[in-house]
Design an enzyme around this catalytic site. Structure first.
Site, PDB file in Angstrom:
ATOM      1  N   GLU A  47     -28.778  14.345 -20.613  1.00 43.75           N
ATOM      2  CA  GLU A  47     -29.843  14.284 -19.431  1.00 43.75           C
ATOM      3  C   GLU A  47     -30.491  12.511 -19.185  1.00 43.75           C
ATOM      4  OE1 GLU A  47     -34.220  14.855 -16.763  1.00 43.75           O
ATOM      5  OE2 GLU A  47     -33.594  15.874 -18.827  1.00 43.75           O
ATOM      6  N   LYS A 116     -31.748  15.831  -9.841  1.00 48.12           N
ATOM      7  CA  LYS A 116     -32.639  16.551  -9.486  1.00 48.12           C
ATOM      8  C   LYS A 116     -33.619  16.671  -8.794  1.00 48.12           C
ATOM      9  CE  LYS A 116     -35.262  17.595 -13.402  1.00 48.12           C
ATOM     10  NZ  LYS A 116     -35.609  16.796 -15.484  1.00 48.12           N
ATOM     11  N   CYS A 150     -31.728  20.680 -16.748  1.00 43.97           N
ATOM     12  CA  CYS A 150     -33.103  20.376 -17.529  1.00 43.97           C
ATOM     13  C   CYS A 150     -33.727  21.791 -16.817  1.00 43.97           C
ATOM     14  CB  CYS A 150     -33.632  19.191 -17.942  1.00 43.97           C
ATOM     15  SG  CYS A 150     -35.003  19.268 -19.474  1.00 43.97           S
TER      16      CYS A 150
END
Length: 266
Positions: A47, A116, A150
């Site tokens: 990430e 995200k 994540c």
């Protein structure tokens, strides 16, 4: 269709705010791996590998429209005929910064992107980043895959949606820090078991300010068994995944056939 695929996870330190160093490191590492003897079918990066969590300067550091990243990964995927799950980068779009994953196939064509959707308040992401508004599925060598980033791992509804959409493998780039190593391992394993699919998770390592990232990148099979993993060292980890195992496990324990969605609404 190819059923067995070799994946390579780049567990790497990220130089916070030093975009030139990070782009050079990724290019050199991909070149090294693809000119060696152990060539993978799929590469996955961690990430925010282009900037790290330099959030107070993220708008200045972010890749405008992802142009630099797209050009680099398209070139490398085409040159080496490898699929690249481009981790995620800070991408500037219309004066907003997104935490964006970009996927390229062996021909150098962009086949998916994902920003995200869950922003991590403990690291102030919601103050500096904008959330995405779509999920993503794509085909890797004829096999359906999904991805999230994540903190998204903590939301089982997301992985279940991707599994119901046909995903047999999920790619998870991350910058997941100490002290939550137990959460990392447990949540990723749960996502694999409950959805009966491969989870391929690439975490960064090293320190950034007060944050210490523990690596522990791993590949988990549909039974929940870890078939490859690292500790905290900077390294590339390889694993072979057999997508036929997904069908075998789903036939053995028919979780999806036994679902009762009408009982799950709020």
């Amino acid at each position: 269709m190819q059923v067995k695929l070799k994946v390579a996870l780049f567990q790497m330190d990220v130089a916070i705010g030093e975009t030139e160093a990070n782009y050079m490191k990724v290019e050199n590492k991909i070149t090294e791996v693809m000119t060696g003897d152990n060539k993978p079918d799929i590469i996955i990066l961690p990430e925010l590998w282009n900037t790290g969590f330099k959030l107070d300067e993220i708008k200045q550091l972010a890749d405008q429209q992802g142009k630099r990243t797209r050009a680099l990964l398209a070139k490398l995927s085409k040159q080496y005929k490898v699929n690249i799950i481009g981790g995620s980068i800070a991408e500037l779009r219309e004066d907003q910064v997104y935490n964006t994953l970009i996927v390229f196939d062996r021909s150098g064509d962009e086949i998916a992107d994902y920003s995200k959707i869950h922003l991590f308040r403990l690291m102030d992401e919601e103050k500096y980043l904008s959330a995405g508004n779509k999920t993503v599925l794509f085909e890797i060598d004829g096999q359906t895959a999904g991805a999230f980033i994540c903190y998204d791992t903590r939301f089982p509804e997301l992985s279940r949606k991707l599994a119901l959409g046909g995903a047999k493998m999920i790619f998870v780039p991350a910058q997941w820090p100490h002290p939550r190593l137990h959460h990392w391992k447990t949540l990723l394993t749960a996502r694999a078991i409950e959805n009966q699919m491969y989870v391929i998770a690439c975490n960064r390592t090293g320190k950034s300010g007060q944050d210490h990232f523990f690596g522990n990148s791993m590949v988990i099979d549909p039974w929940g068994e870890t078939i490859a993993s690292l500790e905290e060292e900077e390294a590339v980890i390889y694993a072979e995944i057999d997508l036929a195992l997904v069908d075998e496990v789903r036939d053995r324990i028919p979780v999806f056939k036994d679902r009762r969605p009408e009982m799950y609404s709020q």
